[in-house]
Design a protein around this motif. Structure first.
Motif, PDB file in Angstrom:
ATOM      1  N   VAL A 157      -1.091  -6.624   2.216  1.00  0.00           N
ATOM      2  CA  VAL A 157      -2.034  -5.554   2.557  1.00  0.00           C
ATOM      3  C   VAL A 157      -1.513  -4.211   2.058  1.00  0.00           C
ATOM      4  O   VAL A 157      -2.263  -3.394   1.506  1.00  0.00           O
ATOM      5  CB  VAL A 157      -2.278  -5.522   4.076  1.00  0.00           C
ATOM      6  N   THR A 158      -0.213  -3.976   2.228  1.00  0.00           N
ATOM      7  CA  THR A 158       0.391  -2.742   1.729  1.00  0.00           C
ATOM      8  C   THR A 158       0.172  -2.606   0.228  1.00  0.00           C
ATOM      9  O   THR A 158      -0.173  -1.529  -0.280  1.00  0.00           O
ATOM     10  CB  THR A 158       1.893  -2.723   2.048  1.00  0.00           C
ATOM     11  N   ALA A 159       0.348  -3.707  -0.512  1.00  0.00           N
ATOM     12  CA  ALA A 159       0.155  -3.680  -1.959  1.00  0.00           C
ATOM     13  C   ALA A 159      -1.306  -3.427  -2.314  1.00  0.00           C
ATOM     14  O   ALA A 159      -1.606  -2.673  -3.258  1.00  0.00           O
ATOM     15  CB  ALA A 159       0.630  -4.995  -2.570  1.00  0.00           C
ATOM     16  N   ALA A 160      -2.232  -4.028  -1.573  1.00  0.00           N
ATOM     17  CA  ALA A 160      -3.651  -3.801  -1.838  1.00  0.00           C
ATOM     18  C   ALA A 160      -4.014  -2.342  -1.593  1.00  0.00           C
ATOM     19  O   ALA A 160      -4.781  -1.738  -2.363  1.00  0.00           O
ATOM     20  CB  ALA A 160      -4.498  -4.717  -0.958  1.00  0.00           C
ATOM     21  N   CYS A 161      -3.459  -1.750  -0.533  1.00  0.00           N
ATOM     22  CA  CYS A 161      -3.728  -0.338  -0.248  1.00  0.00           C
ATOM     23  C   CYS A 161      -3.173   0.554  -1.353  1.00  0.00           C
ATOM     24  O   CYS A 161      -3.801   1.553  -1.729  1.00  0.00           O
ATOM     25  CB  CYS A 161      -3.135   0.046   1.100  1.00  0.00           C
ATOM     26  N   ALA A 162      -2.002   0.191  -1.882  1.00  0.00           N
ATOM     27  CA  ALA A 162      -1.422   0.976  -2.984  1.00  0.00           C
ATOM     28  C   ALA A 162      -2.333   0.928  -4.207  1.00  0.00           C
ATOM     29  O   ALA A 162      -2.522   1.951  -4.897  1.00  0.00           O
ATOM     30  CB  ALA A 162      -0.032   0.450  -3.324  1.00  0.00           C
ATOM     31  N   ARG A 163      -2.919  -0.229  -4.485  1.00  0.00           N
ATOM     32  CA  ARG A 163      -3.837  -0.332  -5.625  1.00  0.00           C
ATOM     33  C   ARG A 163      -5.083   0.528  -5.399  1.00  0.00           C
ATOM     34  O   ARG A 163      -5.574   1.177  -6.326  1.00  0.00           O
ATOM     35  CB  ARG A 163      -4.220  -1.800  -5.865  1.00  0.00           C
ATOM     36  N   LEU A 164      -5.583   0.540  -4.176  1.00  0.00           N
ATOM     37  CA  LEU A 164      -6.745   1.364  -3.862  1.00  0.00           C
ATOM     38  C   LEU A 164      -6.416   2.852  -3.974  1.00  0.00           C
ATOM     39  O   LEU A 164      -7.190   3.630  -4.546  1.00  0.00           O
ATOM     40  CB  LEU A 164      -7.249   1.048  -2.450  1.00  0.00           C
ATOM     41  N   ARG A 165      -5.267   3.250  -3.465  1.00  0.00           N
ATOM     42  CA  ARG A 165      -4.872   4.661  -3.525  1.00  0.00           C
ATOM     43  C   ARG A 165      -4.742   5.135  -4.970  1.00  0.00           C
ATOM     44  O   ARG A 165      -5.046   6.285  -5.293  1.00  0.00           O
ATOM     45  CB  ARG A 165      -3.552   4.910  -2.798  1.00  0.00           C
ATOM     46  N   ALA A 166      -4.278   4.245  -5.842  1.00  0.00           N
ATOM     47  CA  ALA A 166      -4.073   4.608  -7.239  1.00  0.00           C
ATOM     48  C   ALA A 166      -5.376   4.962  -7.943  1.00  0.00           C
ATOM     49  O   ALA A 166      -5.358   5.602  -9.003  1.00  0.00           O
ATOM     50  CB  ALA A 166      -3.364   3.471  -7.982  1.00  0.00           C
ATOM     51  N   THR A 167      -6.518   4.584  -7.384  1.00  0.00           N
ATOM     52  CA  THR A 167      -7.817   4.949  -7.964  1.00  0.00           C
ATOM     53  C   THR A 167      -8.229   6.364  -7.590  1.00  0.00           C
ATOM     54  O   THR A 167      -9.217   6.876  -8.112  1.00  0.00           O
ATOM     55  CB  THR A 167      -8.927   3.990  -7.498  1.00  0.00           C
ATOM     56  N   GLY A 168      -7.508   6.979  -6.657  1.00  0.00           N
ATOM     57  CA  GLY A 168      -7.873   8.297  -6.166  1.00  0.00           C
ATOM     58  C   GLY A 168      -8.719   8.256  -4.912  1.00  0.00           C
ATOM     59  O   GLY A 168      -9.086   9.312  -4.370  1.00  0.00           O
ATOM     60  N   ALA A 169      -9.029   7.069  -4.405  1.00  0.00           N
ATOM     61  CA  ALA A 169      -9.822   6.952  -3.182  1.00  0.00           C
ATOM     62  C   ALA A 169      -9.020   7.419  -1.972  1.00  0.00           C
ATOM     63  O   ALA A 169      -7.804   7.210  -1.897  1.00  0.00           O
ATOM     64  CB  ALA A 169     -10.269   5.506  -2.989  1.00  0.00           C
ATOM     65  N   ALA A 170      -9.693   8.052  -1.028  1.00  0.00           N
ATOM     66  CA  ALA A 170      -9.096   8.369   0.264  1.00  0.00           C
ATOM     67  C   ALA A 170      -9.183   7.125   1.143  1.00  0.00           C
ATOM     68  O   ALA A 170     -10.238   6.479   1.214  1.00  0.00           O
ATOM     69  CB  ALA A 170      -9.834   9.527   0.924  1.00  0.00           C
ATOM     70  N   LEU A 171      -8.081   6.775   1.813  1.00  0.00           N
ATOM     71  CA  LEU A 171      -8.049   5.580   2.659  1.00  0.00           C
ATOM     72  C   LEU A 171      -7.962   5.996   4.127  1.00  0.00           C
ATOM     73  O   LEU A 171      -7.035   6.709   4.531  1.00  0.00           O
ATOM     74  CB  LEU A 171      -6.862   4.688   2.313  1.00  0.00           C
ATOM     75  N   LEU A 172      -8.923   5.526   4.902  1.00  0.00           N
ATOM     76  CA  LEU A 172      -8.979   5.766   6.338  1.00  0.00           C
ATOM     77  C   LEU A 172      -9.057   4.425   7.043  1.00  0.00           C
ATOM     78  O   LEU A 172      -9.348   3.389   6.425  1.00  0.00           O
ATOM     79  CB  LEU A 172     -10.208   6.608   6.688  1.00  0.00           C
ATOM     80  N   ASN A 173      -8.806   4.421   8.342  1.00  0.00           N
ATOM     81  CA  ASN A 173      -8.921   3.187   9.117  1.00  0.00           C
ATOM     82  C   ASN A 173      -9.705   3.459  10.395  1.00  0.00           C
ATOM     83  O   ASN A 173      -9.527   4.491  11.043  1.00  0.00           O
ATOM     84  CB  ASN A 173      -7.549   2.643   9.506  1.00  0.00           C
ATOM     85  N   GLN A 174     -10.563   2.513  10.724  1.00  0.00           N
ATOM     86  CA  GLN A 174     -11.180   2.531  12.044  1.00  0.00           C
ATOM     87  C   GLN A 174     -10.880   1.236  12.761  1.00  0.00           C
ATOM     88  O   GLN A 174     -10.872   0.157  12.159  1.00  0.00           O
ATOM     89  CB  GLN A 174     -12.674   2.804  11.963  1.00  0.00           C
ATOM     90  N   SER A 175     -10.587   1.370  14.042  1.00  0.00           N
ATOM     91  CA  SER A 175     -10.219   0.236  14.880  1.00  0.00           C
ATOM     92  C   SER A 175     -11.209   0.141  16.033  1.00  0.00           C
ATOM     93  O   SER A 175     -11.950   1.080  16.324  1.00  0.00           O
ATOM     94  CB  SER A 175      -8.812   0.428  15.469  1.00  0.00           C
ATOM     95  N   VAL A 176     -11.188  -1.006  16.688  1.00  0.00           N
ATOM     96  CA  VAL A 176     -11.934  -1.196  17.929  1.00  0.00           C
ATOM     97  C   VAL A 176     -10.913  -1.426  19.036  1.00  0.00           C
ATOM     98  O   VAL A 176      -9.963  -2.199  18.850  1.00  0.00           O
ATOM     99  CB  VAL A 176     -12.900  -2.389  17.832  1.00  0.00           C
ATOM    100  N   LEU A 177     -11.087  -0.742  20.155  1.00  0.00           N
ATOM    101  CA  LEU A 177     -10.208  -0.951  21.298  1.00  0.00           C
ATOM    102  C   LEU A 177     -10.595  -2.266  21.967  1.00  0.00           C
ATOM    103  O   LEU A 177     -11.743  -2.428  22.408  1.00  0.00           O
ATOM    104  CB  LEU A 177     -10.326   0.214  22.280  1.00  0.00           C
ATOM    105  N   LEU A 178      -9.654  -3.209  22.032  1.00  0.00           N
ATOM    106  CA  LEU A 178      -9.946  -4.578  22.461  1.00  0.00           C
ATOM    107  C   LEU A 178      -8.975  -5.013  23.553  1.00  0.00           C
ATOM    108  O   LEU A 178      -7.760  -4.993  23.355  1.00  0.00           O
ATOM    109  CB  LEU A 178      -9.822  -5.529  21.260  1.00  0.00           C
ATOM    110  N   ARG A 179      -9.532  -5.418  24.661  1.00  0.00           N
ATOM    111  CA  ARG A 179      -8.703  -5.850  25.794  1.00  0.00           C
ATOM    112  C   ARG A 179      -7.878  -7.074  25.411  1.00  0.00           C
ATOM    113  O   ARG A 179      -8.385  -8.037  24.826  1.00  0.00           O
ATOM    114  CB  ARG A 179      -9.593  -6.188  26.999  1.00  0.00           C
ATOM    115  N   GLY A 180      -6.592  -7.003  25.718  1.00  0.00           N
ATOM    116  CA  GLY A 180      -5.693  -8.109  25.433  1.00  0.00           C
ATOM    117  C   GLY A 180      -5.222  -8.182  24.006  1.00  0.00           C
ATOM    118  O   GLY A 180      -4.449  -9.080  23.650  1.00  0.00           O
ATOM    119  N   ILE A 181      -5.660  -7.234  23.170  1.00  0.00           N
ATOM    120  CA  ILE A 181      -5.301  -7.253  21.742  1.00  0.00           C
ATOM    121  C   ILE A 181      -4.559  -5.987  21.351  1.00  0.00           C
ATOM    122  O   ILE A 181      -3.458  -6.058  20.791  1.00  0.00           O
ATOM    123  CB  ILE A 181      -6.556  -7.463  20.883  1.00  0.00           C
TER     124      ILE A 181
END
Length: 354
Positions: free
Chosen positions: A255-279
């Motif tokens: 996943v880290t490598a995939a994100c590096a490939r995406l960043r190299a295109t100039g794209a901004a990378l953000l993350n959204q999560s869901v708050l999940l009980r027990g997770i």
């Protein structure tokens, strides 16, 4: 049964994102590899339990009736699960459970008002200046808390008829500056199909930004291949790629490598999560996720309170506990690593901060 419910039932097989490998016409060998991995995904709950050393729990864990939402999870994601741990946070995100069959008050088919926001086939227009395209119903993983698990994809996919209705709608509405590709997962489409779409969008002068909401770089990082990267590099707008990871254990070296490939295109990378009980409903889990995301070059964006969709009530965390978690995180993390706690309320003109 009303019209909306009938549409939901009709589209439920596609809403399960179950089955077919997406798109066609890919020539690059790397693309073929991600397709092979997609086709080889685990779709049998008993096989999944066997793979993680929990086959003896099948009778007690799995629902006895069909939940109406198929299991699908890539084997690479399964490999990140803790062997022999029935409470593994990755396993619980994808394993069907009997609680999905509970009828819980306040949990319905369309919790975020998607159907009321449809303005053209597969086009959702909820917020000022932005339009969302439901690009496809498929996804490489079926998250059990999915807020579109009941969405009628059979009738409402923007890719129908080569995007014609969606493109025409966007062309005639000059208030739209940003197009959001969602689904399903838009990167389930072939790169050729994505290029067909963005070529049409590029002819609309008032579109200024493109946003891509995707879980594939996390669950199937092989999708971020040379052809996809070339497509991203060639886009004429600033691009934001919004990933979806809920737990730090999802973020391995691939996943880290995939994100590096995406960043190299100039794209901004953000993350959204869901708050999940027990997770991920602990300060330690959320802090580790934010820190690990930053190491991948991704900034935390939203922490969503669960959308109250039928079949997901067992994941819910109450608002008071959610606020307390974020306040504790505020002490531990720098501000740029603190996600905004929000809820989507049907009919509201923006996400609601909590």
């Amino acid at each position: 049964m009303g019209k909306i419910e009938a549409a939901i039932v009709t589209g439920n097989t596609l809403a399960a994102h179950a089955g077919q490998a997406p798109g066609s016409g890919i020539r690059d060998p790397q693309n073929q590899d991600w397709r092979r991995l997609w086709r080889d995904s685990v779709t049998d709950p008993r096989e999944l339990l066997t793979l993680v050393g929990l086959e003896n729990l099948a009778e007690s864990i799995l629902p006895r009736l069909d939940t109406g939402f198929a299991l699908r999870v890539p084997r690479g994601f399964v490999a990140r699960m803790r062997h022999g741990d029935a409470r593994d946070p990755l396993l619980l995100q994808v394993l069907p459970q009997a609680a999905e069959l509970d009828d819980v008050a306040g949990f319905g088919f369309d919790a975020v008002g998607d159907l009321d926001a449809l303005t053209a086939t597969g086009v959702l227009h909820k917020y000022n200046g932005r339009a969302l395209l439901v690009a496809i119903g498929s996804c490489a993983v079926n998250c059990r808390y999915c807020f579109r698990r009941h969405f009628p994809y059979a009738e409402e996919t923007a890719a129908a008829n080569h995007w014609r209705e969606a493109i025409e709608h966007l062309r005639t509405d000059d208030s739209v500056e940003e197009v959001i590709l969602s689904g399903g997962d838009p990167l389930s489409l072939s790169t050729a199909k994505l290029a067909e779409l963005t070529s049409a969008l590029a002819a609309i002068p008032h579109i200024r930004r493109l946003r891509i909401h995707t879980r594939l770089p996390v669950v199937l990082p092989e999708r971020i291949d040379a052809e996809l990267i070339a497509w991203l590099r060639g886009l004429p707008w600033p691009v934001a790629v919004v990933l979806h990871a809920n737990h730090s254990n999802e973020l391995d070296a691939s996943v880290t490598a995939a994100c590096a490939r995406l960043r190299a295109t100039g794209a901004a990378l953000l993350n959204q999560s869901v708050l999940l009980r027990g997770i991920n409903d602990s300060v330690d889990a959320l802090a580790a996720l934010s820190k690990n995301l930053f190491e991948c070059g991704v900034l935390p964006y939203y922490l969503h309170q669960l959308d109250r969709v039928a079949g997901t009530a067992h994941f819910a965390v109450d608002d008071a506990a959610a606020r307390a978690l974020v306040e504790a995180l505020r002490v531990q993390l720098p501000g740029y690593l603190l996600p905004r706690l929000v809820r989507e309320i049907a009919g509201e003109s923006h996400k609601t901060p909590l």
